[in-house]
Design a protein around this motif. Structure first.
Motif, PDB file in Angstrom:
ATOM      1  N   VAL A 168     -40.020   1.947  13.594  1.00 41.29           N
ATOM      2  CA  VAL A 168     -38.633   0.899  13.167  1.00 41.29           C
ATOM      3  C   VAL A 168     -38.665   0.374  12.541  1.00 41.29           C
ATOM      4  CG1 VAL A 168     -37.845  -1.118  14.025  1.00 41.29           C
ATOM      5  CG2 VAL A 168     -38.895   0.246  15.851  1.00 41.29           C
ATOM      6  N   GLY A 169     -39.827   0.052  11.720  1.00 46.45           N
ATOM      7  CA  GLY A 169     -39.948  -0.654  10.205  1.00 46.45           C
ATOM      8  C   GLY A 169     -39.128   0.502   9.511  1.00 46.45           C
ATOM      9  N   ASP A 170     -39.982   1.195   9.337  1.00 44.56           N
ATOM     10  CA  ASP A 170     -39.417   2.501   8.341  1.00 44.56           C
ATOM     11  C   ASP A 170     -37.846   2.526   8.184  1.00 44.56           C
ATOM     12  OD1 ASP A 170     -41.669   2.740   6.994  1.00 44.56           O
ATOM     13  OD2 ASP A 170     -42.561   4.042   8.341  1.00 44.56           O
ATOM     14  N   ILE A 190     -36.109  -0.085   9.154  1.00 48.64           N
ATOM     15  CA  ILE A 190     -35.169  -1.099   8.636  1.00 48.64           C
ATOM     16  C   ILE A 190     -35.367  -0.806   6.921  1.00 48.64           C
ATOM     17  CG2 ILE A 190     -36.032  -3.704   8.031  1.00 48.64           C
ATOM     18  CD1 ILE A 190     -36.564  -3.440  10.988  1.00 48.64           C
ATOM     19  N   GLY A 191     -36.784  -0.720   6.399  1.00 43.00           N
ATOM     20  CA  GLY A 191     -37.051   0.184   4.857  1.00 43.00           C
ATOM     21  C   GLY A 191     -35.811   1.233   4.132  1.00 43.00           C
ATOM     22  N   MET A 192     -35.277   1.800   4.558  1.00 37.61           N
ATOM     23  CA  MET A 192     -33.926   2.225   4.782  1.00 37.61           C
ATOM     24  C   MET A 192     -32.795   1.313   4.735  1.00 37.61           C
ATOM     25  SD  MET A 192     -35.013   6.277   6.610  1.00 37.61           S
ATOM     26  CE  MET A 192     -36.500   6.190   8.392  1.00 37.61           C
ATOM     27  N   ALA A 201     -30.932   6.092   2.073  1.00 36.77           N
ATOM     28  CA  ALA A 201     -31.889   5.642   2.988  1.00 36.77           C
ATOM     29  C   ALA A 201     -33.264   6.859   2.852  1.00 36.77           C
ATOM     30  CB  ALA A 201     -30.941   6.217   4.138  1.00 36.77           C
ATOM     31  N   GLY A 202     -33.837   7.439   1.416  1.00 40.92           N
ATOM     32  CA  GLY A 202     -34.482   7.993   1.666  1.00 40.92           C
ATOM     33  C   GLY A 202     -34.236   9.663   2.288  1.00 40.92           C
ATOM     34  N   THR A 203     -35.742   9.993   2.818  1.00 45.46           N
ATOM     35  CA  THR A 203     -35.394  11.152   3.275  1.00 45.46           C
ATOM     36  C   THR A 203     -34.795  11.362   5.451  1.00 45.46           C
ATOM     37  OG1 THR A 203     -37.045  10.822   4.857  1.00 45.46           O
ATOM     38  CG2 THR A 203     -37.409  11.855   2.514  1.00 45.46           C
TER      39      THR A 203
HETATM   40  N1  UDP Z   1     -38.595   4.822   4.039  1.00 42.89           N
HETATM   41  C1  UDP Z   1     -38.183   5.557   5.309  1.00 42.89           C
HETATM   42  N2  UDP Z   1     -38.330   6.630   5.208  1.00 42.89           N
HETATM   43  C2  UDP Z   1     -37.922   7.748   3.869  1.00 42.89           C
HETATM   44  C3  UDP Z   1     -37.621   6.406   2.175  1.00 42.89           C
HETATM   45  C4  UDP Z   1     -37.737   5.282   2.673  1.00 42.89           C
HETATM   46  O1  UDP Z   1     -39.336   5.270   6.134  1.00 42.89           O
HETATM   47  O2  UDP Z   1     -37.677   9.023   3.375  1.00 42.89           O
HETATM   48  C5  UDP Z   1     -38.472   3.304   4.513  1.00 42.89           C
HETATM   49  C6  UDP Z   1     -40.381   2.960   3.702  1.00 42.89           C
HETATM   50  O3  UDP Z   1     -40.405   2.049   5.106  1.00 42.89           O
HETATM   51  C7  UDP Z   1     -40.168   2.236   2.474  1.00 42.89           C
HETATM   52  C8  UDP Z   1     -38.850   1.534   2.343  1.00 42.89           C
HETATM   53  O4  UDP Z   1     -37.776   2.460   2.997  1.00 42.89           O
HETATM   54  O5  UDP Z   1     -40.943   1.137   2.586  1.00 42.89           O
HETATM   55  C9  UDP Z   1     -37.924   0.972   1.214  1.00 42.89           C
HETATM   56  O6  UDP Z   1     -38.881   2.217   0.327  1.00 42.89           O
HETATM   57  P1  UDP Z   1     -39.648   2.380  -0.804  1.00 42.89           P
HETATM   58  O7  UDP Z   1     -40.796   1.759  -0.084  1.00 42.89           O
HETATM   59  O8  UDP Z   1     -39.614   3.816  -1.181  1.00 42.89           O
HETATM   60  O9  UDP Z   1     -38.665   1.800  -1.690  1.00 42.89           O
HETATM   61  P2  UDP Z   1     -38.952   1.077  -2.994  1.00 42.89           P
HETATM   62  O10 UDP Z   1     -40.206   0.765  -3.609  1.00 42.89           O
HETATM   63  O11 UDP Z   1     -39.407   3.077  -4.277  1.00 42.89           O
HETATM   64  O12 UDP Z   1     -38.475  -0.258  -3.784  1.00 42.89           O
END
Ligand code: UDP
Length: 237
Positions: free
Chosen positions: A69-71, A73-75, A131-133
């Motif tokens: 869930v946290g991920d 939200i991160g995406m 949304a990353g991957t």
């Molecule tokens: N994230 C994810 N899958 C992905 C890319 C990102 O779940 O393929 C989530 C993960 O929680 C990550 C957040 O999105 O911490 C933000 O991405 P990231 O930390 O890579 O951002 P940045 O450090 O580049 O700002």
């Protein structure tokens, strides 16, 4: 001198933030200028944006949240950053579009499709990938390499706060020296935290170089590198 036809630029979420603003309009404006100068060199550009300025899954997990869930939200945080960048680009007359790694709908942005992305880039549209991957347990660095491979980028540029890769953290250790270039194996062996291992593994296997550089101190740095100046650090096989 190496010439580039298409590049993938990775911008972390933190790079977009300032003291008072998680998405600083002055920074998105700077990024827009940088993108304009890349386009002026007739180079196609895709951007992967992070979300760390808003939320990171690992940090949310530390406060008790389910990691998946946290991920998610991160995406979603990366989507917000992408929309902000896209809005700035379009207000500045840049033809740009947001493509997401997971389905969002509602006219907010499009779903990522590698054929469509390549076609749009060939037509000189700037693409912002969010949304990353599209899956939890990855980072946007891995997302950047993945998209770089999918759009057949010639190189991945990773914008950081420092102007390249150092033997140690240059802020903490004044004796740290900068690499002009190094191999993926060296970076992994010396535990140089440029990207996570999954991202490196993809680069290595698909033989795609990464250039680490500082983007915001001097807005012309990326253009200068594209014109052949040896700034930043190249990580390659
Ligand atoms: N994230 C994810 N899958 C992905 C890319 C990102 O779940 O393929 C989530 C993960 O929680 C990550 C957040 O999105 O911490 C933000 O991405 P990231 O930390 O890579 O951002 P940045 O450090 O580049 O700002």
């Amino acid at each position: 001198m190496k010439t580039y036809r298409r590049i993938l630029l990775k911008i972390s979420g933190e790079a977009l933030s300032s003291k008072n603003n998680s998405i600083d309009p002055q920074v998105t404006q700077k990024v827009s200028q940088i993108v304009s100068s890349v386009l002026a060199q007739n180079i196609e550009i895709g951007i992967v944006v992070g979300g760390g300025n808003i939320y990171r899954g690992a940090a949310l997990q530390e406060s008790g949240m389910n990691r998946v869930v946290g991920d998610h939200i991160g995406m979603l945080a990366t989507v917000m950053n992408a929309l902000a960048l896209n809005d700035t680009f379009r207000r500045n007359g840049i033809n740009s579009l947001v493509m997401s790694g997971f389905e969002i709908g509602g006219g907010v942005c499009q779903n990522f499709d590698h054929n469509q992305a390549k076609e749009n880039l060939s037509n000189k549209q700037v693409l912002i990938f969010c949304a990353g991957t599209g899956n939890p347990c990855f980072t946007t660095d891995t997302g950047a390499v993945l998209r770089g491979i999918e759009i057949e980028a010639d190189i991945i540029f990773k914008a950081t706060k420092v102007d390249g890769v150092y033997t140690d953290d240059p802020i903490k250790n004044p004796k740290a020296t900068k690499y002009t270039s190094l191999t993926f194996d060296e970076a992994i062996k010396n535990d140089l935290k440029i990207m996570d291992t999954a991202a490196f593994a993809l680069c290595k296997e698909h033989n795609i170089d990464i250039c680490v550089f500082s983007m915001l101190e001097d807005e012309d740095t990326l253009s200068k590198i594209l014109q052949g100046q040896e700034l930043g650090t190249i990580v390659r096989n």
